[in-house]
Design an enzyme around this catalytic site. Structure first.
Site, PDB file in Angstrom:
ATOM      1  N   HIS A   1     -11.939  10.569   7.069  1.00  0.00           N
ATOM      2  CA  HIS A   1     -11.521   9.208   6.716  1.00  0.00           C
ATOM      3  C   HIS A   1     -10.994   8.567   7.995  1.00  0.00           C
ATOM      4  O   HIS A   1     -10.231   9.186   8.741  1.00  0.00           O
ATOM      5  CB  HIS A   1     -10.433   9.263   5.643  1.00  0.00           C
ATOM      6  CG  HIS A   1      -9.598   8.029   5.601  1.00  0.00           C
ATOM      7  ND1 HIS A   1     -10.151   6.776   5.461  1.00  0.00           N
ATOM      8  CD2 HIS A   1      -8.260   7.837   5.705  1.00  0.00           C
ATOM      9  CE1 HIS A   1      -9.180   5.871   5.473  1.00  0.00           C
ATOM     10  NE2 HIS A   1      -8.033   6.491   5.632  1.00  0.00           N
TER      11      HIS A   1
ATOM     12  N   CYS B   1      -6.842   5.732   0.369  1.00  0.00           N
ATOM     13  CA  CYS B   1      -7.715   6.283   1.412  1.00  0.00           C
ATOM     14  C   CYS B   1      -8.492   7.511   0.938  1.00  0.00           C
ATOM     15  O   CYS B   1      -9.521   7.850   1.506  1.00  0.00           O
ATOM     16  CB  CYS B   1      -6.908   6.613   2.661  1.00  0.00           C
ATOM     17  SG  CYS B   1      -6.223   5.130   3.405  1.00  0.00           S
TER      18      CYS B   1
ATOM     19  N   ASN C   1      -9.309   0.751   9.826  1.00  0.00           N
ATOM     20  CA  ASN C   1      -9.219   1.634   8.657  1.00  0.00           C
ATOM     21  C   ASN C   1      -9.611   0.818   7.429  1.00  0.00           C
ATOM     22  O   ASN C   1      -8.910  -0.116   7.062  1.00  0.00           O
ATOM     23  CB  ASN C   1      -7.775   2.159   8.569  1.00  0.00           C
ATOM     24  CG  ASN C   1      -7.523   3.037   7.363  1.00  0.00           C
ATOM     25  OD1 ASN C   1      -8.261   2.999   6.380  1.00  0.00           O
ATOM     26  ND2 ASN C   1      -6.451   3.824   7.418  1.00  0.00           N
TER      27      ASN C   1
END
Ligand SMILES: CC(C)(COP(=O)(O)OP(=O)(O)OC[C@H]1O[C@@H](n2cnc3c(N)ncnc32)[C@H](O)[C@@H]1OP(=O)(O)O)[C@@H](O)C(=O)NCCC(=O)NCCS
Length: 335
Positions: free
Chosen positions: A262, A115, A292
């Site tokens: 993020h 991530c 995500n």
């Protein structure tokens, strides 16, 4: 030393929309649970046969970013490709993009920071531009999560969260005296490496071993996530690294024009936003639509925010990420 700026942004997501209700048909979950805990309403999944892959989506996003930067593939001096879901175990996505875009024999570097992959990659690009070694670096974050998730009730804690897509930016030498990428800040804490991880196939969980064990209850090639542990660490590290980025430039949260976190989980973004006391219109979230998308989430959000006219010349844009490793980082940009 030179300075760098983001000269073009682009993104691509597969057409196939998968809603929470779609997921509830294949596993024991429901729209209310997913929305309440994560904010996610739907995500995109590659459909078998739709011609997409991690590197192909990366190319699609890159073409848009290049066009918006007013550049051609020949202008690019280096590729940095961030993903945790490459088309192949090796070689990485960078060389695939280089080949598909017909680029010169420029360096192609793959970044494996999950991530935080995009933030790490922008930092790498920034260093190469600062020293004067390169003028234009293509930075890509792309993920095909749907190809590797457990879409049964066993995997529901992880598989409802993640989606597919790609984003790209061109990091270029800043010809103006001021502005551009002001600073980048990177961290890691490997003692938590097992809290969000996919063990195999890899040299510790090599394919013949997995096939021989064939244990349907303990499958190391699906991702494992200790959700609450990740959540608790994420909110602390996000806040720290944003503060670090602002302080390094003599700025405060009041100076932020747009914060793009993020897209881990809407609840994490909201928690940080409230902690920093940043107004709603200064935070960009799109996890509701895409889930995500790991290394792709910030560049997709950046590209959408730019398309929507939410980023103007001179704006202070702050990017921050946290993820598996654990790794985390921030980028402070004067657009
Ligand atoms: C994953 C996450 C949404 C789970 O929420 P949570 O409140 O921690 O939920 P828990 O894991 O404690 O599970 C609570 C219950 O919901 C169940 N559950 C888990 N996933 C579910 C799903 N998709 N649908 C329905 N129920 C689910 C669990 O089995 C558990 O049931 P039980 O109480 O009967 O045992 C949350 O921990 C989170 O967002 N963590 C951060 C994850 C993240 O951001 N990852 C990316 C980092 S980059």
């Amino acid at each position: 030393m030179y300075s760098s700026k983001i000269s073009g942004v682009g993104h691509y997501v597969p057409e196939n929309v998968v809603t929470n209700d779609d997921l509830s048909k294949v596993m024991d979950t429901n729209d209310a649970w997913i929305q309440e805990r994560t904010g996610i309403k739907e995500r995109r999944h590659i459909k078998k046969g739709d011609g997409n892959s991690t590197s192909i989506m990366g190319v699609k996003a890159s073409k848009i970013a290049l066009e918006r930067a007013g550049l051609t593939p020949d202008d690019i001096d280096m590729i940095v490709f961030a993903t945790l879901s490459p088309d192949m175990y090796f070689p990485g996505g960078g060389v695939q993009v280089q080949e598909m875009m017909g680029m010169r024999t420029i360096p192609a570097l793959d970044v494996r920071n999950q991530c935080s992959g995009f933030v790490y990659s922008v930092s790498v690009a920034d260093q190469f531009i600062k020293t004067g070694m390169y003028k234009h670096v293509l930075v890509i974050g792309s993920e095909n999560h749907s190809g590797g998730l457990d879409f049964t009730t066993r995997g529901r804690g992880v598989s409802v969260i993640f989606g597919d897509g790609a984003g790209a930016v061109v990091v270029s030498r800043n010809e103006r005296e001021k502005g551009g990428i002001l600073s980048t800040h990177l961290h890691s804490e490997g003692k938590h490496k097992d809290e969000l991880a996919l063990q195999g196939p890899a040299t510790q969980h090599w394919v013949p071993e997995i096939i021989a064990a064939n244990d349907q209850e303990n499958i190391p090639y699906y991702p494992h996530m200790n959700g609450q542990f990740v959540f608790k660490h994420a909110v602390v590290r996000f806040s720290e690294v944003i503060k670090e980025g602002l302080e390094a430039n003599g700025l405060t949260t009041a100076d932020i024009d747009l914060f793009i976190p993020h897209q881990a989980n809407l609840r994490i973004s909201q928690y940080i936003q409230h902690k920093m006391k940043v107004a709603d219109e200064k935070v960009f979230n799109n996890i509701q639509k895409y889930g995500n998308t790991t290394a792709a989430s910030i560049p997709i959000a950046l590209s959408e925010a730019w398309e929507q006219g939410k980023i103007k010349d001179g704006d202070l844009v702050v990017l921050a990420a946290f993820g598996s490793g654990f790794t985390w980082g921030s980028v402070v940009i004067r657009w």
